[in-house]
Design a protein around this motif. Structure first.
Motif, PDB file in Angstrom:
ATOM      1  N   ARG A 178      10.127  30.449  96.260  1.00  0.00           N
ATOM      2  CA  ARG A 178      11.013  31.603  96.105  1.00  0.00           C
ATOM      3  C   ARG A 178      12.492  31.224  96.172  1.00  0.00           C
ATOM      4  O   ARG A 178      13.357  32.089  95.996  1.00  0.00           O
ATOM      5  CB  ARG A 178      10.712  32.648  97.184  1.00  0.00           C
ATOM      6  N   TRP A 179      12.808  29.966  96.403  1.00  0.00           N
ATOM      7  CA  TRP A 179      14.201  29.545  96.509  1.00  0.00           C
ATOM      8  C   TRP A 179      14.949  29.733  95.199  1.00  0.00           C
ATOM      9  O   TRP A 179      16.178  29.853  95.182  1.00  0.00           O
ATOM     10  CB  TRP A 179      14.299  28.083  96.950  1.00  0.00           C
ATOM     11  N   GLY A 180      14.242  29.763  94.075  1.00  0.00           N
ATOM     12  CA  GLY A 180      14.890  29.959  92.790  1.00  0.00           C
ATOM     13  C   GLY A 180      15.629  31.280  92.692  1.00  0.00           C
ATOM     14  O   GLY A 180      16.539  31.441  91.857  1.00  0.00           O
ATOM     15  N   TRP A 181      15.252  32.238  93.552  1.00  0.00           N
ATOM     16  CA  TRP A 181      15.935  33.534  93.554  1.00  0.00           C
ATOM     17  C   TRP A 181      17.364  33.440  94.085  1.00  0.00           C
ATOM     18  O   TRP A 181      18.148  34.384  93.928  1.00  0.00           O
ATOM     19  CB  TRP A 181      15.140  34.550  94.380  1.00  0.00           C
ATOM     20  N   LEU A 182      17.728  32.326  94.706  1.00  0.00           N
ATOM     21  CA  LEU A 182      19.069  32.224  95.288  1.00  0.00           C
ATOM     22  C   LEU A 182      20.167  32.304  94.227  1.00  0.00           C
ATOM     23  O   LEU A 182      21.246  32.843  94.482  1.00  0.00           O
ATOM     24  CB  LEU A 182      19.201  30.935  96.101  1.00  0.00           C
ATOM     25  N   THR A 183      19.899  31.784  93.027  1.00  0.00           N
ATOM     26  CA  THR A 183      20.891  31.903  91.958  1.00  0.00           C
ATOM     27  C   THR A 183      21.123  33.373  91.604  1.00  0.00           C
ATOM     28  O   THR A 183      22.262  33.826  91.475  1.00  0.00           O
ATOM     29  CB  THR A 183      20.425  31.139  90.706  1.00  0.00           C
ATOM     30  N   LEU A 184      20.023  34.117  91.464  1.00  0.00           N
ATOM     31  CA  LEU A 184      20.146  35.532  91.114  1.00  0.00           C
ATOM     32  C   LEU A 184      20.753  36.322  92.265  1.00  0.00           C
ATOM     33  O   LEU A 184      21.530  37.265  92.048  1.00  0.00           O
ATOM     34  CB  LEU A 184      18.777  36.099  90.741  1.00  0.00           C
ATOM     35  N   LEU A 185      20.407  35.940  93.498  1.00  0.00           N
ATOM     36  CA  LEU A 185      20.975  36.587  94.681  1.00  0.00           C
ATOM     37  C   LEU A 185      22.492  36.416  94.709  1.00  0.00           C
ATOM     38  O   LEU A 185      23.238  37.366  94.982  1.00  0.00           O
ATOM     39  CB  LEU A 185      20.330  35.994  95.941  1.00  0.00           C
ATOM     40  N   ALA A 186      22.946  35.197  94.418  1.00  0.00           N
ATOM     41  CA  ALA A 186      24.391  34.952  94.408  1.00  0.00           C
ATOM     42  C   ALA A 186      25.080  35.775  93.332  1.00  0.00           C
ATOM     43  O   ALA A 186      26.204  36.251  93.516  1.00  0.00           O
ATOM     44  CB  ALA A 186      24.669  33.466  94.197  1.00  0.00           C
ATOM     45  N   GLY A 187      24.403  35.967  92.205  1.00  0.00           N
ATOM     46  CA  GLY A 187      24.964  36.797  91.147  1.00  0.00           C
ATOM     47  C   GLY A 187      25.117  38.243  91.580  1.00  0.00           C
ATOM     48  O   GLY A 187      26.161  38.864  91.365  1.00  0.00           O
ATOM     49  N   VAL A 188      24.072  38.780  92.210  1.00  0.00           N
ATOM     50  CA  VAL A 188      24.126  40.161  92.701  1.00  0.00           C
ATOM     51  C   VAL A 188      25.234  40.313  93.740  1.00  0.00           C
ATOM     52  O   VAL A 188      26.029  41.265  93.699  1.00  0.00           O
ATOM     53  CB  VAL A 188      22.770  40.571  93.301  1.00  0.00           C
ATOM     54  N   ALA A 189      25.290  39.374  94.684  1.00  0.00           N
ATOM     55  CA  ALA A 189      26.288  39.457  95.755  1.00  0.00           C
ATOM     56  C   ALA A 189      27.711  39.390  95.201  1.00  0.00           C
ATOM     57  O   ALA A 189      28.591  40.156  95.610  1.00  0.00           O
ATOM     58  CB  ALA A 189      26.063  38.331  96.762  1.00  0.00           C
ATOM     59  N   THR A 190      27.940  38.487  94.258  1.00  0.00           N
ATOM     60  CA  THR A 190      29.280  38.327  93.707  1.00  0.00           C
ATOM     61  C   THR A 190      29.682  39.530  92.864  1.00  0.00           C
ATOM     62  O   THR A 190      30.801  40.042  92.975  1.00  0.00           O
ATOM     63  CB  THR A 190      29.368  37.042  92.869  1.00  0.00           C
ATOM     64  N   ALA A 191      28.780  39.987  92.006  1.00  0.00           N
ATOM     65  CA  ALA A 191      29.085  41.145  91.160  1.00  0.00           C
ATOM     66  C   ALA A 191      29.363  42.378  92.000  1.00  0.00           C
ATOM     67  O   ALA A 191      30.296  43.144  91.715  1.00  0.00           O
ATOM     68  CB  ALA A 191      27.932  41.406  90.202  1.00  0.00           C
ATOM     69  N   THR A 192      28.568  42.586  93.039  1.00  0.00           N
ATOM     70  CA  THR A 192      28.766  43.729  93.926  1.00  0.00           C
ATOM     71  C   THR A 192      30.128  43.660  94.608  1.00  0.00           C
ATOM     72  O   THR A 192      30.867  44.651  94.673  1.00  0.00           O
ATOM     73  CB  THR A 192      27.658  43.778  94.991  1.00  0.00           C
ATOM     74  N   ALA A 193      30.473  42.471  95.099  1.00  0.00           N
ATOM     75  CA  ALA A 193      31.746  42.297  95.796  1.00  0.00           C
ATOM     76  C   ALA A 193      32.931  42.531  94.867  1.00  0.00           C
ATOM     77  O   ALA A 193      33.906  43.185  95.239  1.00  0.00           O
ATOM     78  CB  ALA A 193      31.815  40.894  96.397  1.00  0.00           C
ATOM     79  N   LEU A 194      32.855  42.006  93.654  1.00  0.00           N
ATOM     80  CA  LEU A 194      33.977  42.154  92.727  1.00  0.00           C
ATOM     81  C   LEU A 194      34.150  43.599  92.286  1.00  0.00           C
ATOM     82  O   LEU A 194      35.276  44.074  92.120  1.00  0.00           O
ATOM     83  CB  LEU A 194      33.771  41.252  91.518  1.00  0.00           C
ATOM     84  N   SER A 195      33.047  44.285  92.082  1.00  0.00           N
ATOM     85  CA  SER A 195      33.142  45.684  91.680  1.00  0.00           C
ATOM     86  C   SER A 195      33.839  46.506  92.758  1.00  0.00           C
ATOM     87  O   SER A 195      34.655  47.389  92.461  1.00  0.00           O
ATOM     88  CB  SER A 195      31.753  46.249  91.392  1.00  0.00           C
ATOM     89  N   ARG A 196      33.540  46.194  94.019  1.00  0.00           N
ATOM     90  CA  ARG A 196      34.137  46.943  95.126  1.00  0.00           C
ATOM     91  C   ARG A 196      35.556  46.491  95.447  1.00  0.00           C
ATOM     92  O   ARG A 196      36.460  47.317  95.605  1.00  0.00           O
ATOM     93  CB  ARG A 196      33.261  46.788  96.375  1.00  0.00           C
ATOM     94  N   ALA A 197      35.759  45.183  95.522  1.00  0.00           N
ATOM     95  CA  ALA A 197      37.049  44.666  95.989  1.00  0.00           C
ATOM     96  C   ALA A 197      38.102  44.615  94.897  1.00  0.00           C
ATOM     97  O   ALA A 197      39.301  44.756  95.175  1.00  0.00           O
ATOM     98  CB  ALA A 197      36.857  43.265  96.582  1.00  0.00           C
ATOM     99  N   THR A 249      33.409  35.590  83.052  1.00  0.00           N
ATOM    100  CA  THR A 249      34.495  35.306  83.994  1.00  0.00           C
ATOM    101  C   THR A 249      34.033  34.479  85.178  1.00  0.00           C
ATOM    102  O   THR A 249      34.838  34.071  86.007  1.00  0.00           O
ATOM    103  CB  THR A 249      35.141  36.615  84.497  1.00  0.00           C
ATOM    104  N   GLY A 250      32.739  34.226  85.275  1.00  0.00           N
ATOM    105  CA  GLY A 250      32.250  33.429  86.394  1.00  0.00           C
ATOM    106  C   GLY A 250      30.852  32.913  86.146  1.00  0.00           C
ATOM    107  O   GLY A 250      30.145  33.373  85.242  1.00  0.00           O
ATOM    108  N   GLY A 251      30.478  31.927  86.942  1.00  0.00           N
ATOM    109  CA  GLY A 251      29.148  31.354  86.828  1.00  0.00           C
ATOM    110  C   GLY A 251      28.680  30.805  88.159  1.00  0.00           C
ATOM    111  O   GLY A 251      29.477  30.600  89.084  1.00  0.00           O
ATOM    112  N   ILE A 252      27.380  30.574  88.252  1.00  0.00           N
ATOM    113  CA  ILE A 252      26.753  30.131  89.495  1.00  0.00           C
ATOM    114  C   ILE A 252      25.854  28.947  89.196  1.00  0.00           C
ATOM    115  O   ILE A 252      25.143  28.938  88.185  1.00  0.00           O
ATOM    116  CB  ILE A 252      25.945  31.272  90.126  1.00  0.00           C
ATOM    117  N   LEU A 253      25.882  27.946  90.052  1.00  0.00           N
ATOM    118  CA  LEU A 253      25.032  26.772  89.896  1.00  0.00           C
ATOM    119  C   LEU A 253      24.376  26.457  91.233  1.00  0.00           C
ATOM    120  O   LEU A 253      25.064  26.258  92.237  1.00  0.00           O
ATOM    121  CB  LEU A 253      25.857  25.566  89.426  1.00  0.00           C
ATOM    122  N   ALA A 254      23.037  26.443  91.252  1.00  0.00           N
ATOM    123  CA  ALA A 254      22.286  26.120  92.467  1.00  0.00           C
ATOM    124  C   ALA A 254      21.658  24.739  92.318  1.00  0.00           C
ATOM    125  O   ALA A 254      21.083  24.421  91.279  1.00  0.00           O
ATOM    126  CB  ALA A 254      21.202  27.160  92.712  1.00  0.00           C
TER     127      ALA A 254
END
Length: 288
Positions: A108-127, A151-156
């Motif tokens: 299930r560690w592969g979900w960390l890339t998608l998790l980081a995407g959700v966390a970053t998108a959520t933060a940027l939308s709010r902040a 505008t951004g990317g994630i690498l695990a």
């Protein structure tokens, strides 16, 4: 020439731009590195090849929650070994070390890339007040002039007994500074905030929150709410796409879902459904 016409020569040097002040490590540490929190250390370097490479090399000796930021990356990498370059202090370029250990099954560690995407998108939308969408599996999109721009990317990457998550985010880049026409930045998307310190705090706090949910659910993407939230913010779903797969094979169809393993499910013209776990996905226009 009158005194009002005189101008003072701009200071020279790579760190002299008053429009792009440096990050303030002491303030960031006070806000983010707390006894009960996830983040255990925070280091800012002026320049490095890749924060992912540097942090991965030290992963065995560092505790979970180490954060490494660079004001400039000279050899930043994205997926498929694509380069990621930007002017100094024009964005957020950082990596974090996570060690799920036996709390989450390795599959299930592969979900960390998608998790980081959700966390970053959520933060940027709010902040930053910018609607940020996700392109499967790891791109962050903003809308500029009616067009989606990356505008951004994630690498695990696996490292020692954990995962190093690298996040690159274009903040203040101008059109002239963009590496490719399809790129974008928060400034070009008319973000309400382009001060990197509060943006970084928002992203790391959001990442800590989502990582905690995921851990408490044993990495279950459904129970943690991650799968549903990712799907809700994924601009790829419902689109006509071309998946460029390892080995040179291509798959064209409609992106229908993200399955329990984080794979993109594509329905082809003949009605077959195939789960894509690796590859490059291109959003196609009607008729392509």
């Amino acid at each position: 020439m009158t005194s009002s016409d005189a101008s003072t020569p701009a200071p020279s040097g790579r760190w002299s731009s008053l429009d792009r002040p440096p990050l303030v490590p002491s303030s960031l540490r006070r806000s983010l590195v707390t006894p009960a929190g996830l983040w255990t250390s925070l280091e800012v370097v002026e320049s490095t090849g890749s924060t992912n490479t540097d942090l991965a090399a030290r992963a065995a000796e560092l505790p979970e929650g180490a954060v490494l930021l660079a004001e400039e990356q000279t050899s930043g990498r994205g997926r498929l070994d694509r380069s990621w370059t930007a002017p100094a202090r024009s964005g957020l370029f950082f990596s974090v070390l996570l060690k799920p250990g036996d709390r989450v099954p390795v599959e299930r560690w592969g979900w960390l890339t998608l998790l980081a995407g959700v966390a970053t998108a959520t933060a940027l939308s709010r902040a930053a007040g910018v609607d940020t969408a996700l392109k499967w599996p790891n791109d962050l999109l903003v809308t500029i002039g009616g067009h989606e721009r990356k505008t951004g990317g994630i690498l695990a990457e696996l490292a020692a007994d954990g995962v190093v998550l690298g996040i690159g985010l274009n903040v203040s880049l101008t059109e002239e500074e963009l590496p490719v026409p399809a790129a974008g930045s928060l400034a070009l998307a008319q973000a309400a905030v382009t001060d990197r310190d509060p943006l970084l705090k928002a992203v790391l706090r959001s990442l800590e929150d989502w990582y905690g949910r995921w851990l408490r659910a044993g990495g279950d993407p459904s129970e943690s709410g991650l799968q549903e939230t990712y799907a809700a913010g994924c601009a790829t779903l419902g689109r006509h796409v071309r998946a460029e797969l390892p080995g040179g094979r291509e798959l064209t169809g409609t992106a229908e879902a993200v399955d329990a393993e984080g794979r993109l499910v594509v329905r082809t013209a003949d009605g077959e459904r195939e789960a894509v776990g690796a590859g490059d996905v291109v959003h196609l226009r009607a008729g392509q």
